[in-house]
Design a protein around this motif. Structure first.
Motif, PDB file in Angstrom:
ATOM      1  N   ASP A   2      -4.201  -5.802   1.129  1.00  0.00           N
ATOM      2  CA  ASP A   2      -2.977  -5.030   0.860  1.00  0.00           C
ATOM      3  C   ASP A   2      -2.825  -3.885   1.865  1.00  0.00           C
ATOM      4  OD1 ASP A   2      -1.931  -6.471  -1.234  1.00  0.00           O
ATOM      5  OD2 ASP A   2      -2.563  -5.081  -2.798  1.00  0.00           O
ATOM      6  N   LEU A   3      -3.918  -3.191   2.118  1.00  0.00           N
ATOM      7  CA  LEU A   3      -3.881  -2.012   2.989  1.00  0.00           C
ATOM      8  C   LEU A   3      -3.355  -2.353   4.381  1.00  0.00           C
ATOM      9  CD1 LEU A   3      -4.948   1.015   2.610  1.00  0.00           C
ATOM     10  CD2 LEU A   3      -6.827   0.302   4.082  1.00  0.00           C
ATOM     11  N   ILE A   4      -3.796  -3.473   4.944  1.00  0.00           N
ATOM     12  CA  ILE A   4      -3.421  -3.814   6.314  1.00  0.00           C
ATOM     13  C   ILE A   4      -1.969  -4.243   6.448  1.00  0.00           C
ATOM     14  CG2 ILE A   4      -5.767  -4.378   7.059  1.00  0.00           C
ATOM     15  CD1 ILE A   4      -5.055  -7.358   6.613  1.00  0.00           C
ATOM     16  N   CYS A   5      -1.270  -4.454   5.331  1.00  0.00           N
ATOM     17  CA  CYS A   5       0.157  -4.803   5.420  1.00  0.00           C
ATOM     18  C   CYS A   5       0.986  -3.660   5.995  1.00  0.00           C
ATOM     19  CB  CYS A   5       0.692  -5.201   4.044  1.00  0.00           C
ATOM     20  SG  CYS A   5       0.089  -6.800   3.483  1.00  0.00           S
ATOM     21  N   THR A   6       0.427  -2.461   6.039  1.00  0.00           N
ATOM     22  CA  THR A   6       1.088  -1.308   6.674  1.00  0.00           C
ATOM     23  C   THR A   6       0.664  -1.146   8.131  1.00  0.00           C
ATOM     24  OG1 THR A   6      -0.690   0.205   6.024  1.00  0.00           O
ATOM     25  CG2 THR A   6       1.152  -0.066   4.471  1.00  0.00           C
ATOM     26  N   GLY A   7      -0.323  -1.938   8.559  1.00  0.00           N
ATOM     27  CA  GLY A   7      -0.891  -1.762   9.893  1.00  0.00           C
ATOM     28  C   GLY A   7      -2.022  -0.748   9.917  1.00  0.00           C
ATOM     29  N   ALA A   8      -2.409  -0.249   8.742  1.00  0.00           N
ATOM     30  CA  ALA A   8      -3.426   0.801   8.665  1.00  0.00           C
ATOM     31  C   ALA A   8      -4.838   0.246   8.822  1.00  0.00           C
ATOM     32  CB  ALA A   8      -3.327   1.541   7.337  1.00  0.00           C
ATOM     33  N   LYS A   9      -5.680   1.013   9.489  1.00  0.00           N
ATOM     34  CA  LYS A   9      -7.107   0.691   9.587  1.00  0.00           C
ATOM     35  C   LYS A   9      -7.831   1.284   8.377  1.00  0.00           C
ATOM     36  CE  LYS A   9      -7.533   0.363  14.625  1.00  0.00           C
ATOM     37  NZ  LYS A   9      -6.098   0.278  14.942  1.00  0.00           N
ATOM     38  N   PRO A  10      -8.677   0.506   7.713  1.00  0.00           N
ATOM     39  CA  PRO A  10      -9.428   1.035   6.566  1.00  0.00           C
ATOM     40  C   PRO A  10     -10.339   2.196   6.980  1.00  0.00           C
ATOM     41  CG  PRO A  10      -9.562  -1.362   6.665  1.00  0.00           C
ATOM     42  CD  PRO A  10      -8.968  -0.912   7.958  1.00  0.00           C
ATOM     43  N   THR A  56      -2.725   5.903   4.019  1.00  0.00           N
ATOM     44  CA  THR A  56      -2.313   4.821   3.133  1.00  0.00           C
ATOM     45  C   THR A  56      -3.385   4.598   2.073  1.00  0.00           C
ATOM     46  OG1 THR A  56      -3.336   3.118   4.508  1.00  0.00           O
ATOM     47  CG2 THR A  56      -1.043   3.686   4.993  1.00  0.00           C
ATOM     48  N   GLY A  57      -2.981   4.065   0.940  1.00  0.00           N
ATOM     49  CA  GLY A  57      -3.947   3.851  -0.129  1.00  0.00           C
ATOM     50  C   GLY A  57      -3.601   2.671  -1.012  1.00  0.00           C
ATOM     51  N   THR A  58      -4.637   2.052  -1.565  1.00  0.00           N
ATOM     52  CA  THR A  58      -4.466   0.942  -2.504  1.00  0.00           C
ATOM     53  C   THR A  58      -5.421   1.107  -3.682  1.00  0.00           C
ATOM     54  OG1 THR A  58      -6.141  -0.445  -1.427  1.00  0.00           O
ATOM     55  CG2 THR A  58      -3.876  -0.671  -0.652  1.00  0.00           C
ATOM     56  N   ALA A  59      -5.083   0.447  -4.773  1.00  0.00           N
ATOM     57  CA  ALA A  59      -5.978   0.367  -5.941  1.00  0.00           C
ATOM     58  C   ALA A  59      -5.810  -1.011  -6.550  1.00  0.00           C
ATOM     59  CB  ALA A  59      -5.637   1.447  -6.966  1.00  0.00           C
ATOM     60  N   ASP A  60      -6.931  -1.702  -6.794  1.00  0.00           N
ATOM     61  CA  ASP A  60      -6.820  -3.054  -7.350  1.00  0.00           C
ATOM     62  C   ASP A  60      -8.160  -3.493  -7.926  1.00  0.00           C
ATOM     63  OD1 ASP A  60      -5.583  -5.434  -8.046  1.00  0.00           O
ATOM     64  OD2 ASP A  60      -4.795  -5.816  -6.020  1.00  0.00           O
ATOM     65  N   GLY A  61      -8.103  -4.536  -8.732  1.00  0.00           N
ATOM     66  CA  GLY A  61      -9.290  -5.188  -9.252  1.00  0.00           C
ATOM     67  C   GLY A  61      -9.199  -6.672  -8.964  1.00  0.00           C
ATOM     68  N   ILE A  62     -10.016  -7.490  -9.640  1.00  0.00           N
ATOM     69  CA  ILE A  62      -9.950  -8.929  -9.400  1.00  0.00           C
ATOM     70  C   ILE A  62      -9.574  -9.700 -10.664  1.00  0.00           C
ATOM     71  CG2 ILE A  62     -11.615  -8.735  -7.534  1.00  0.00           C
ATOM     72  CD1 ILE A  62     -13.653 -10.163  -9.334  1.00  0.00           C
ATOM     73  N   PHE A  97     -18.745  -6.302 -17.387  1.00  0.00           N
ATOM     74  CA  PHE A  97     -18.242  -5.049 -16.810  1.00  0.00           C
ATOM     75  C   PHE A  97     -16.975  -5.364 -16.035  1.00  0.00           C
ATOM     76  CE2 PHE A  97     -21.063  -6.616 -13.396  1.00  0.00           C
ATOM     77  CZ  PHE A  97     -20.292  -6.425 -12.252  1.00  0.00           C
ATOM     78  N   ASP A  98     -16.160  -4.363 -15.811  1.00  0.00           N
ATOM     79  CA  ASP A  98     -14.974  -4.523 -14.974  1.00  0.00           C
ATOM     80  C   ASP A  98     -15.117  -3.594 -13.786  1.00  0.00           C
ATOM     81  OD1 ASP A  98     -12.578  -5.538 -14.100  1.00  0.00           O
ATOM     82  OD2 ASP A  98     -11.345  -4.195 -15.318  1.00  0.00           O
ATOM     83  N   ALA A  99     -14.541  -3.986 -12.664  1.00  0.00           N
ATOM     84  CA  ALA A  99     -14.643  -3.190 -11.437  1.00  0.00           C
ATOM     85  C   ALA A  99     -13.271  -3.043 -10.803  1.00  0.00           C
ATOM     86  CB  ALA A  99     -15.615  -3.854 -10.456  1.00  0.00           C
ATOM     87  N   ALA A 100     -12.943  -1.826 -10.425  1.00  0.00           N
ATOM     88  CA  ALA A 100     -11.711  -1.550  -9.688  1.00  0.00           C
ATOM     89  C   ALA A 100     -12.083  -0.896  -8.362  1.00  0.00           C
ATOM     90  CB  ALA A 100     -10.799  -0.621 -10.492  1.00  0.00           C
ATOM     91  N   GLY A 101     -11.230  -1.082  -7.379  1.00  0.00           N
ATOM     92  CA  GLY A 101     -11.480  -0.499  -6.067  1.00  0.00           C
ATOM     93  C   GLY A 101     -10.310   0.340  -5.599  1.00  0.00           C
ATOM     94  N   PHE A 102     -10.615   1.296  -4.736  1.00  0.00           N
ATOM     95  CA  PHE A 102      -9.602   2.203  -4.187  1.00  0.00           C
ATOM     96  C   PHE A 102      -9.896   2.369  -2.699  1.00  0.00           C
ATOM     97  CE2 PHE A 102     -10.837   3.146  -8.479  1.00  0.00           C
ATOM     98  CZ  PHE A 102      -9.635   3.218  -9.170  1.00  0.00           C
ATOM     99  N   ALA A 103      -8.939   1.985  -1.860  1.00  0.00           N
ATOM    100  CA  ALA A 103      -9.147   2.038  -0.416  1.00  0.00           C
ATOM    101  C   ALA A 103      -8.156   2.993   0.234  1.00  0.00           C
ATOM    102  CB  ALA A 103      -8.992   0.648   0.202  1.00  0.00           C
ATOM    103  N   ALA A 104      -8.602   3.697   1.266  1.00  0.00           N
ATOM    104  CA  ALA A 104      -7.741   4.591   2.036  1.00  0.00           C
ATOM    105  C   ALA A 104      -7.745   4.150   3.493  1.00  0.00           C
ATOM    106  CB  ALA A 104      -8.227   6.037   1.923  1.00  0.00           C
ATOM    107  N   ALA A 143       0.857  -1.190   0.000  1.00  0.00           N
ATOM    108  CA  ALA A 143       0.000   0.000   0.000  1.00  0.00           C
ATOM    109  C   ALA A 143       0.891   1.237   0.000  1.00  0.00           C
ATOM    110  CB  ALA A 143      -0.903   0.004   1.233  1.00  0.00           C
ATOM    111  N   GLY A 144       0.432   2.283  -0.675  1.00  0.00           N
ATOM    112  CA  GLY A 144       1.165   3.536  -0.663  1.00  0.00           C
ATOM    113  C   GLY A 144       1.038   4.220   0.693  1.00  0.00           C
ATOM    114  N   VAL A 145       2.115   4.860   1.116  1.00  0.00           N
ATOM    115  CA  VAL A 145       2.136   5.559   2.403  1.00  0.00           C
ATOM    116  C   VAL A 145       2.372   7.043   2.146  1.00  0.00           C
ATOM    117  CG1 VAL A 145       3.290   5.745   4.642  1.00  0.00           C
ATOM    118  CG2 VAL A 145       2.995   3.501   3.575  1.00  0.00           C
TER     119      VAL A 145
END
Length: 326
Positions: free
Chosen positions: A85-93, A52-58, A145-152, A38-40
């Motif tokens: 991915d996000l929690i690999c930094t210890g971050a809470k969503p 922190t942030g992530t972006a991904d699809g399936i 359709f395709d779906a992507a997600g973005f989490a902070a 995840a980006g810091v």
């Protein structure tokens, strides 16, 4: 068709090209974030915290899921690919956004998916705050359709999980996957279309991705973690290497991996080395912890059938210098 003819590359996915792109961007943009899960981000408005942030699809798993109208599985997978991915930094969503690209928007179909996504995210204290839908005509196959997600997320600076915390004799704990998860599906779909997987086998491969958020965050809150690795594209070794500091090596016991039926079936037609480069092979997530915390880590993560997977050792001169090895 002989076993060695089946590979992730021949099914249309080029991992070396993906790594080359990452290396080029890391060099050109001079960012340390490109190899992180995840980006810091640091901002003066939050002096004690990192965002922190992530972006991904399936990936191509979405194709058979849409064909079977498994919208709940799409939602779980999309949340999992980002939050794990996000929690690999210890971050809470904190919050999540989605992007949906369709040939032609089907309001009922997209509504079902977004409703399921909202429900899944609530289970992990993450709020779906918005997103974007777009009709792209023949750019997307009809009916798809395709779906992507973005989490902070947010993590206190003193609680950031980073590879520098890893020391010699730390223990590596694996958490069992639910199967293929959402990586390697171009190869799985090729095996299915060529008749090497039955419909029953293929349905097993579509099991939703495990989400490890609540257990991992409890470990982080209690200070029981040295480093964390989400085992996604590229398999166990390449993902673990991302959290091993220079001068150390993760020594893994291949025999500790849980036996999962879908992988046993795929082994009949795909070379084992190729499988380990492509799939999680039963280890969906890895925790690096101190030996003194091992009992507590196993207790907290018991929902995911944890197993002792290996140990961290100093790399010796003249030996294979890969940061993770069986």
């Amino acid at each position: 068709m002989e076993m060695e003819e089946y590979s992730y590359k021949k099914s249309g996915v080029h991992l070396k090209s993906a790594q080359m792109l990452t290396d080029m961007l890391s060099c050109n943009l001079q960012s340390a974030n490109f190899n992180n899960f995840a980006g810091v981000f640091e901002h003066p408005a939050l002096p004690e915290y990192y965002l922190t942030g992530t972006a991904d699809g399936i990936g191509t798993k979405i194709i058979p899921l849409i064909e079977r109208k498994f919208y709940k599985t799409i939602a779980i997978d999309l949340a999992a690919m980002n939050l794990n991915d996000l929690i690999c930094t210890g971050a809470k969503p904190l919050f999540f956004l989605d992007y949906i690209a369709a040939n032609v928007l089907n309001p009922k179909e997209i509504s079902n998916f977004i409703t399921e996504l909202n429900t899944v995210l609530k289970s992990y204290n993450c709020t779906l705050i918005g997103g974007e839908t777009s009709e792209l005509g023949d750019f997307i196959k009809r009916g798809m359709f395709d779906a992507a997600g973005f989490a902070a997320g947010l993590v206190h600076k003193t609680k950031l999980i980073k590879k520098e915390n890893v020391k010699e004799n730390d223990i590596i704990v694996g958490l069992k996957s639910t199967g293929v998860h959402s990586n390697g599906f171009s190869l799985v779909r090729k095996l299915y279309s060529d008749g090497h997987l039955t419909e029953k086998d293929f349905l097993k491969s579509l099991a939703p991705t495990a989400i490890y958020v609540n257990e991992i965050l409890q470990l982080c809150d209690e200070g029981l973690v040295s480093a964390l690795a989400n085992i996604t594209g590229g398999g166990i070794l390449s993902n673990l290497e991302r959290v091993i500091p220079d001068g150390f090596q993760a020594k893994l016991n291949k025999h500790a991996l849980p036996e999962i039926e879908i992988f046993e079936t795929i082994k009949k037609v795909v070379n084992e080395d190729e499988m380990f480069r492509t799939f999680n092979m039963g280890a969906g997530f890895c925790i690096i912890t101190k030996e003194k915390y091992l009992k507590k880590v196993l207790e907290v993560t018991k929902t995911h059938s944890p197993f002792v997977f290996g140990v961290i050792k100093k790399a010796k001169e003249g030996e294979n210098n890969a940061k993770a090895a069986f």
